[in-house]
Write an enzyme that holds these catalytic residues in place. Structure first.
Site, PDB file in Angstrom:
ATOM      1  N   ARG A 215     -10.056   5.577  59.039  1.00  5.48           N
ATOM      2  CA  ARG A 215     -10.936   5.283  60.164  1.00  5.48           C
ATOM      3  C   ARG A 215     -11.111   6.574  60.947  1.00  5.48           C
ATOM      4  NH1 ARG A 215     -12.487   1.434  57.818  1.00  5.48           N
ATOM      5  NH2 ARG A 215     -12.369  -0.750  58.447  1.00  5.48           N
ATOM      6  N   GLU A 244     -18.955   6.615  65.183  1.00 10.25           N
ATOM      7  CA  GLU A 244     -19.753   6.292  64.003  1.00 10.25           C
ATOM      8  C   GLU A 244     -20.977   5.524  64.423  1.00 10.25           C
ATOM      9  OE1 GLU A 244     -17.993   4.226  60.564  1.00 10.25           O
ATOM     10  OE2 GLU A 244     -16.546   5.873  60.516  1.00 10.25           O
ATOM     11  N   HIS A 263     -19.612   6.710  55.840  1.00  9.78           N
ATOM     12  CA  HIS A 263     -18.735   5.545  55.647  1.00  9.78           C
ATOM     13  C   HIS A 263     -19.150   4.740  54.395  1.00  9.78           C
ATOM     14  CE1 HIS A 263     -15.840   2.697  57.958  1.00  9.78           C
ATOM     15  NE2 HIS A 263     -15.712   2.534  56.649  1.00  9.78           N
TER      16      HIS A 263
HETATM   17  C1  GLV Z   1     -14.174  -0.368  54.951  1.00 12.80           C
HETATM   18  O1  GLV Z   1     -14.021   0.595  55.652  1.00 12.80           O
HETATM   19  C2  GLV Z   1     -13.374  -1.550  55.006  1.00 12.80           C
HETATM   20  O2  GLV Z   1     -12.509  -1.670  55.905  1.00 12.80           O
HETATM   21  O3  GLV Z   1     -13.564  -2.411  54.143  1.00 12.80           O
END
Ligand code: GLV
Length: 305
Positions: A215, A244, A263
């Site tokens: 993260r 983000e 991401h």
């Molecule tokens: C992606 O970042 C998830 O948590 O599935």
């Protein structure tokens, strides 16, 4: 009801969303939406939250548990795709793939040169995995197959993984000092928030690379910018950022030795299809009053029942 920034019907937190929340029984949410006590207070009839992600750091699990609302998520199916992206980012930054591809396209490929576009070897390098959960283990096993030496740090030692992956445990600071690549695969918690700060970056080798598929806020963005500006580390590859999306004016985009992807850790057709199916299975179970097949807040549900 599906909510998330890409939702055409409910862009952001519009008054329209609030109106729909009032009558919502189930919520299929994306990781970009914060679901906390304030949000829940707008949804008096909510019986289930189903997050289409394995990570549930966007959700106040306790607040949901207190209201008796089960929270679904999508574990396991995200592991391979995320680990593969992590390895891809490692190659991208070590071999300067995005930088050199842009240079070739931009007319800067003039000749083959003995010292042109040099990067770093993967084979023989030490990979430090921060957080040896499922994704961390999948990264470690691929790295071992590439001939890397694998070390890891985590809250608890994983003796099975140490044996099966040949990964050695190191305290966090020692891992920072000795790794050539540091991959972050930890869950975001109060303990891991800004774990990689200015102090941690200063402990890394000046030749080392940071890869983040966890993260964004596990890393202090400003401190990373500073470290790249001053050559404190060799480079970074980030699939997740804080904030983000990262504004395109952010200084991180100006560094050639910083690779940023939006991401996309789980973004394969196969993985996203399975995540969507699991999210629907959770949602339907919750609406029907059944136990969620993949529940993230069982403990809170029990403690408040
Ligand atoms: C992606 O970042 C998830 O948590 O599935």
């Amino acid at each position: 009801m599906l909510i998330g920034p890409d939702s055409v019907e409910f862009p952001g937190f519009s008054p329209a969303l609030d109106e729909h929340l009032e009558s919502a029984a189930g919520l299929l949410s994306l990781l970009s939406v914060r679901i906390d006590a304030g949000f829940l207070s707008k949804a008096p009839g909510l019986r289930v939250v189903s997050n289409m992600a394995v990570g549930v750091d966007n959700i106040d699990l306790e607040a949901c548990g207190r209201r008796g609302i089960p929270v679904g998520h999508t574990p396991d199916v995200v592991t391979d795709a995320t680990a593969e992206l992590c390895i891809g980012l490692m190659f991208a930054i070590a071999r300067r793939i995005t930088e050199t591809a842009a240079a070739a396209r931009g007319g800067k490929w003039k000749a083959w040169s003995p010292a042109g576009w040099l990067g770093s070897d993967i084979r023989g390098a030490t990979l430090g995995v921060v957080g040896l959960g499922k994704i961390g283990q999948a990264v470690a096993s691929r790295a071992a197959g590439l001939g890397m030496k694998v070390v890891y740090t985590s809250r608890t030692r994983k003796m099975d993984a140490e044996t099966s992956l040949g990964a050695a445990f190191l305290p966090f600071d020692e891992l920072l000092r000795t790794s050539d690549f540091i991959c972050l695969t930890v869950a975001l918690t109060p303990e891991t928030h800004r774990l990689v700060d200015a102090r941690a970056l200063r402990l890394m080798k000046p030749t080392a690379y940071l890869v983040n598929v966890a993260r964004g806020s596990v890393v202090d963005t400003a401190a990373l910018s500073h470290a790249l500006r001053d050559g404190i580390i060799a480079g970074a590859a980030l699939d997740v950022t804080d904030p983000e999306p990262l504004p395109d004016t952010n200084e991180l985009f100006s560094f050639p030795n910083c690779v940023i992807t939006p991401h996309i850790g789980t973004a394969t057709y196969q993985t996203r299809k399975r995540m969507a199916e699991m999210a629907c299975e959770n949602l339907i179970a919750g609406l029907e009053g059944r136990r969620l097949p993949y529940c993230a807040n069982e403990d809170y549900l029990k403690s408040f029942s």
